[in-house]
Design an enzyme around this catalytic site. Structure first.
Site, PDB file in Angstrom:
ATOM      1  N   GLU A 126     -18.513  -1.699  19.882  1.00 10.80           N
ATOM      2  CA  GLU A 126     -17.691  -2.394  18.883  1.00 10.80           C
ATOM      3  C   GLU A 126     -16.187  -2.100  18.942  1.00 10.80           C
ATOM      4  O   GLU A 126     -15.493  -2.198  17.921  1.00 10.80           O
ATOM      5  CB  GLU A 126     -18.205  -2.111  17.451  1.00 10.80           C
ATOM      6  N   ARG A 129       0.817  -1.218   0.000  1.00 13.49           N
ATOM      7  CA  ARG A 129       0.000   0.000   0.000  1.00 13.49           C
ATOM      8  C   ARG A 129       0.851   1.269   0.000  1.00 13.49           C
ATOM      9  O   ARG A 129       0.512   2.257   0.634  1.00 13.49           O
ATOM     10  CB  ARG A 129      -0.950   0.002   1.210  1.00 13.49           C
ATOM     11  N   GLU A 162     -25.774  -4.029  -2.914  1.00 12.55           N
ATOM     12  CA  GLU A 162     -24.681  -4.093  -3.881  1.00 12.55           C
ATOM     13  C   GLU A 162     -24.423  -5.513  -4.367  1.00 12.55           C
ATOM     14  O   GLU A 162     -23.728  -5.702  -5.360  1.00 12.55           O
ATOM     15  CB  GLU A 162     -23.410  -3.501  -3.283  1.00 12.55           C
ATOM     16  N   HIS A 209     -21.046  11.177   8.165  1.00 12.84           N
ATOM     17  CA  HIS A 209     -19.899  11.325   7.267  1.00 12.84           C
ATOM     18  C   HIS A 209     -19.297  12.714   7.378  1.00 12.84           C
ATOM     19  O   HIS A 209     -18.278  12.997   6.784  1.00 12.84           O
ATOM     20  CB  HIS A 209     -20.318  11.053   5.824  1.00 12.84           C
ATOM     21  N   CYS A 220     -26.892   1.228   4.802  1.00  9.90           N
ATOM     22  CA  CYS A 220     -26.480   2.628   4.689  1.00  9.90           C
ATOM     23  C   CYS A 220     -26.415   3.126   3.256  1.00  9.90           C
ATOM     24  O   CYS A 220     -25.350   3.339   2.723  1.00  9.90           O
ATOM     25  CB  CYS A 220     -25.167   2.895   5.399  1.00  9.90           C
ATOM     26  N   TRP A 242     -18.568  -9.018   1.246  1.00  3.64           N
ATOM     27  CA  TRP A 242     -17.317  -8.348   1.561  1.00  3.64           C
ATOM     28  C   TRP A 242     -16.171  -9.315   1.869  1.00  3.64           C
ATOM     29  O   TRP A 242     -15.206  -8.972   2.542  1.00  3.64           O
ATOM     30  CB  TRP A 242     -17.521  -7.334   2.692  1.00  3.64           C
ATOM     31  N   CYS A 260      -8.264   1.210   1.442  1.00  2.18           N
ATOM     32  CA  CYS A 260      -8.180  -0.179   1.013  1.00  2.18           C
ATOM     33  C   CYS A 260      -8.934  -1.065   1.994  1.00  2.18           C
ATOM     34  O   CYS A 260      -9.092  -0.701   3.156  1.00  2.18           O
ATOM     35  CB  CYS A 260      -6.720  -0.629   0.976  1.00  2.18           C
TER      36      CYS A 260
HETATM   37  N1  GLN Z   1     -22.785  -1.668  13.202  1.00  2.00           N
HETATM   38  C1  GLN Z   1     -21.878  -1.100  12.266  1.00  2.00           C
HETATM   39  C2  GLN Z   1     -21.275   0.175  12.833  1.00  2.00           C
HETATM   40  O1  GLN Z   1     -21.935   0.877  13.514  1.00  2.00           O
HETATM   41  C3  GLN Z   1     -22.545  -0.796  10.950  1.00  2.00           C
HETATM   42  C4  GLN Z   1     -21.582  -0.273   9.910  1.00  2.00           C
HETATM   43  C5  GLN Z   1     -22.154  -0.138   8.520  1.00  2.00           C
HETATM   44  O2  GLN Z   1     -23.327  -0.024   8.344  1.00  2.00           O
HETATM   45  N2  GLN Z   1     -21.341  -0.113   7.515  1.00  2.00           N
HETATM   46  O3  GLN Z   1     -20.145   0.493  12.589  1.00  2.00           O
HETATM   47 ZN    ZN Z   2     -24.200   2.008   7.861  1.00  2.00          ZN
END
Ligand code: GLN
Ligand code: ZN
Length: 759
Positions: free
Chosen positions: A488, A16, A609, A698, A647, A565, A520
């Site tokens: 998380e 990378r 997707e 975002h 999302c 993914w 990446c």
């Molecule tokens: N539970 C995940 C988070 O909050 C969901 C992430 C996502 O939707 N890409 O990070």
């Molecule tokens: Zn999300």
């Protein structure tokens, strides 16, 4: 001799290097010449590897500073007006991709162009913006410089260009009522000029990518191809490249075009070979894309040889051998994976190895005995792997077969479940919650890294993680949220975490693939039957629940997202892998509710997707994807509330399948589009509960209480307020604590004020 080439090579560098060089340049730590040095090294390295493998042509023009569609925009001098100042300059390119820097003034700079998925891959491109005043003029010398450099090094170069129709198609109009296809004549003039320059450089073949030919195109688009390729025809021979699906549907148009050859993707659509070979014009070459550019498995060179031999016999030297698509979508070099057991390593080929696969296959087709022998032996490890690692155990098959009958339905319908859940959860009107992750501070990442390296033991790791969880829970209580999460902190990535904790996956050390710009991802690989040997998240969730009286939401990644993914096996249907994942997650759901977790979220941000490119394959995919999700949630008791999260905002075409997931609550992204998404819910009466995101995670902006309130108001005009939730758009892992807490306070306050007004 069979001609060989690839459609493109990864540009991020083996470790990378480009990512790090870009980021230090953006941070102001290095200058442009240092950045260019890194890029030059990568390009030279890529070319000489292709040359060392004896490919007939090395590919140039596949390098991109940020994205190849954005690179095409610059080549064509087609830069959004708001960014055009200073063009042509590399910083212009970065401004279009990333937005104006916000440094200093604190005000907002000009917005970046939109970014969206490159077909059905996990790569994102920068969307070209079109309006009636647009002009195109060859103004960015990168492509020609690269050809020059490669030639100087003694390489025979085949440059690659994104075709004019795909370029237009992949963009969007930024002017009301404008049709971007009307720009085609102007655009073609620029392409003519490009071809003329290539001719001057002594280029023999140019690869022109028109991947949209694998879509189901409207007639106006399809009809435009003829003119386009008439106009840009010059002395340079054109290889028209298609990928990601079959072109059988557009073959009538294709065979009429003034080009000199066609490339088809035989990894994505092997069945098209016969028809394409049959109808290939007599003076065209056929580039057979047999080495899969979208997965990490060794090619079965022996069966490819058998598949291509009859075509070779018919076409002779008009048959070329190639990668199926650009190798951009695979990791760079398997040799770097020193941690993999040899047996396992022998199953894989990354970009670097795929180049030599192409060459060996071509040699074998030419009748070289050593190569034929090599192809047979090379395929052996994957054949052995099939026998040893994929059994789809009878008990798993039985469980899945049993589920088939009930298509994964829960034991009670939503209405009854909602009733039970009300009693157990005692949530207020407009309940507030978050999507799962909370800020991943440097401290959090350091602890995880230290544990991974073996610097700290599990006990230390566990107590550090518990510390983060406790802190996260306390902050959520202070803010006043109704449904809490553990945050998380233990997850580096929502898919990799589950891949690491389930049997059947192989993770890599350097298996990075470009996602967008300098970003990446490192997808895990499905190598065997998937099984859950022990609970994965239960300990963290129950610890979090022990700290609060508020409901704690368990947090899982859904089967379809894990599948989308990761690199799947090529010899097993995606549906089968999804079902195995679903069963593993089902056991996790059972254990979570057993342990007293009454709300469980199963994230499926990737479900859309995963849609195949062709509409006629959509329903089949949606059917098994929905079923896999339902299998994961199936053992949830009526009083256990199942959430899901997605999302994105283009819901219209899949809304019925989203409803069919039958989650009790779905949280979705809406704030960026100002609740535009809810239009989908206008025509379709979504039956369960919805949390349309009211905080755009975002952006570092803190949404005001009034802003959030008006968004909820807007939502309430479409969805009965009893079924509305209040939450951010997505997880908060990329934000900092200060913004997060401030924003969530506003969110809680807005919900409280509305509750008061409404009751
Ligand atoms: N539970 C995940 C988070 O909050 C969901 C992430 C996502 O939707 N890409 O990070
Ligand atoms: Zn999300």
């Amino acid at each position: 001799m069979t001609v060989t080439h690839i459609l493109g090579y990864p540009r991020i560098g083996e470790k990378r290097e480009l990512k790090f060089a870009l980021e230090s340049y953006w941070n102001g730590e290095t200058d442009q010449s240092q950045l260019k040095q890194v890029a030059d090294k990568i390009k030279l390295h890529n070319w000489s590897h292709q040359d060392n493998c004896e490919l007939s042509y090395v590919t140039a023009g596949d390098f991109a500073w940020y994205d190849h569609v954005l690179g095409t925009s610059l080549l064509l001098g087609h830069v959004p007006k708001r960014h055009a100042k200073g063009f042509p300059d590399l910083d212009t390119l970065f401004r279009v991709g990333r937005g104006q820097s916000q440094s200093g003034c604190g005000c907002h700079g000009e917005a970046a162009s939109d970014m969206t998925k490159w077909f059905n891959t996990n790569y994102h491109y920068i969307v070209p913006e079109f309006s009636s005043r647009d002009t195109f003029q060859v103004s960015w010398p990168q492509l020609f410089d690269e050809i020059n450099e490669a030639q100087q090094k003694g390489h025979r170069v085949k440059p690659v260009l994104l075709g004019p129709l795909s370029y237009l198609y992949l963009g969007k109009e930024v002017e009301e009522g404008f049709d971007r296809l009307t720009l085609l004549p102007r655009l073609l003039t620029a392409y003519q000029a490009i071809i003329a320059k290539l001719e001057k450089l002594g280029v023999e073949w140019v690869q022109i990518d028109e991947p949209i030919l694998a879509l189901e195109l409207d007639k106006v688009w399809l009809d435009s191809f003829k003119l386009a390729y008439q106009v840009i025809r010059g002395e340079v021979k054109v290889l028209l490249t298609t990928y990601f699906d079959s072109v059988v549907d557009t073959l009538d148009t294709i065979v009429d075009l003034e080009v000199d050859g066609l490339h088809v993707d035989l990894a994505a659509a092997p069945e098209q070979l016969e028809q394409v070979a049959e109808r290939l014009p007599d003076d065209w070459v056929l580039s057979a894309g047999v080495v899969n550019g979208r997965n990490v498995w060794r090619a079965n060179l022996y069966s490819a040889l058998k598949q291509l031999q009859p075509v070779k016999d018919r076409l002779g030297d008009r048959l070329w051998v190639a990668s199926s698509c650009s190798l951009l979508h695979t990791p760079v070099d398997l040799e770097l994976e020193t941690g993999l057991p040899t047996v396992t390593k022998n199953w894989f080929a990354f970009a670097k190895q795929k180049v030599s696969e192409v060459q060996w296959l071509a040699k074998a087709l030419d009748g070289d005995d050593v190569a034929i022998q090599y192809c047979a032996q090379y395929s052996q490890p994957i054949i052995e792997r099939d026998l040893s690692t994929w059994v789809n155990k009878p008990e798993v098959q039985k469980r899945i077969a049993g589920l088939n009958l009930k298509s994964g339905l829960r034991s009670a319908q939503y209405r009854q479940r909602a009733h039970h859940q009300k009693e157990v959860l005692k949530l207020p009107l407009l309940p507030t919650t978050t999507i799962g992750s909370f800020p991943q501070t440097g401290e959090v990442r350091n602890v995880r890294a230290a544990y991974k390296r073996g610097d700290i033991d599990f006990a230390n790791y566990q107590s550090a993680m518990q510390g983060f969880i406790k802190d996260t829970v306390e902050r959520q209580e202070a803010v006043g949220l109704d449904v809490l999460v553990h945050g998380e902190a233990e997850r580096n990535d929502m898919v990799e975490y589950f891949a690491e904790n389930l049997e059947g996956f192989q993770t890599t050390q350097f298996g990075w693939v470009q996602s967008y710009g300098s970003r990446c991802v490192k997808p895990a690989i499905v190598v065997a039957d998937i099984e859950r040997k022990k609970p994965i998240t239960v300990e963290w969730s129950t610890y979090a629940q022990s700290l609060t009286d508020k409901p704690m939401k368990g947090m899982l990644t859904g089967p379809v997202t894990i599948l989308c993914w990761t690199f799947p096996r090529e010899d097993v249907p995606r549906e089968t892998i999804a079902n195995q994942l679903a069963l593993a997650l089902q056991d996790e759901v059972s254990d979570l509710q057993q342990a007293g977790i009454n709300i469980i979220q199963i994230d499926e941000p990737a479900i859309r997707e995963g849609l195949p490119l062709k509409a006629n394959k959509h329903q089949d995919y949606l059917d098994w994807a929905v079923k896999a999700f339902r299998i994961s949630a199936q053992t949830a008791k009526p009083e256990t509330q199942i959430h899901t999260h997605m999302c994105y905002s283009e819901f219209n075409e899949i809304i019925e399948s989203v409803a069919a997931l039958d989650a009790d609550v779905i949280t979705i992204e809406t704030s960026r589009s100002n609740m535009e998404l809810l239009n989908a819910f206008e025509a379709f009466n979504y039956p369960n509960e919805i949390g349309p995101g009211v905080y755009d995670i975002h952006s570092p902006n803190i949404p005001s209480v009034e802003w959030i309130e008006q968004l909820i108001h807007k939502a309430a005009t479409r969805i009965p307020v009893e079924r509305l939730w209040v939450n951010p758009d997505c997880g908060l892992k990329t934000r900092n604590w200060e913004e997060t807490e401030q924003s969530l306070k506003h969110l809680v306050q807005a919900a409280a004020q509305l509750r008061e007004k409404l009751t």
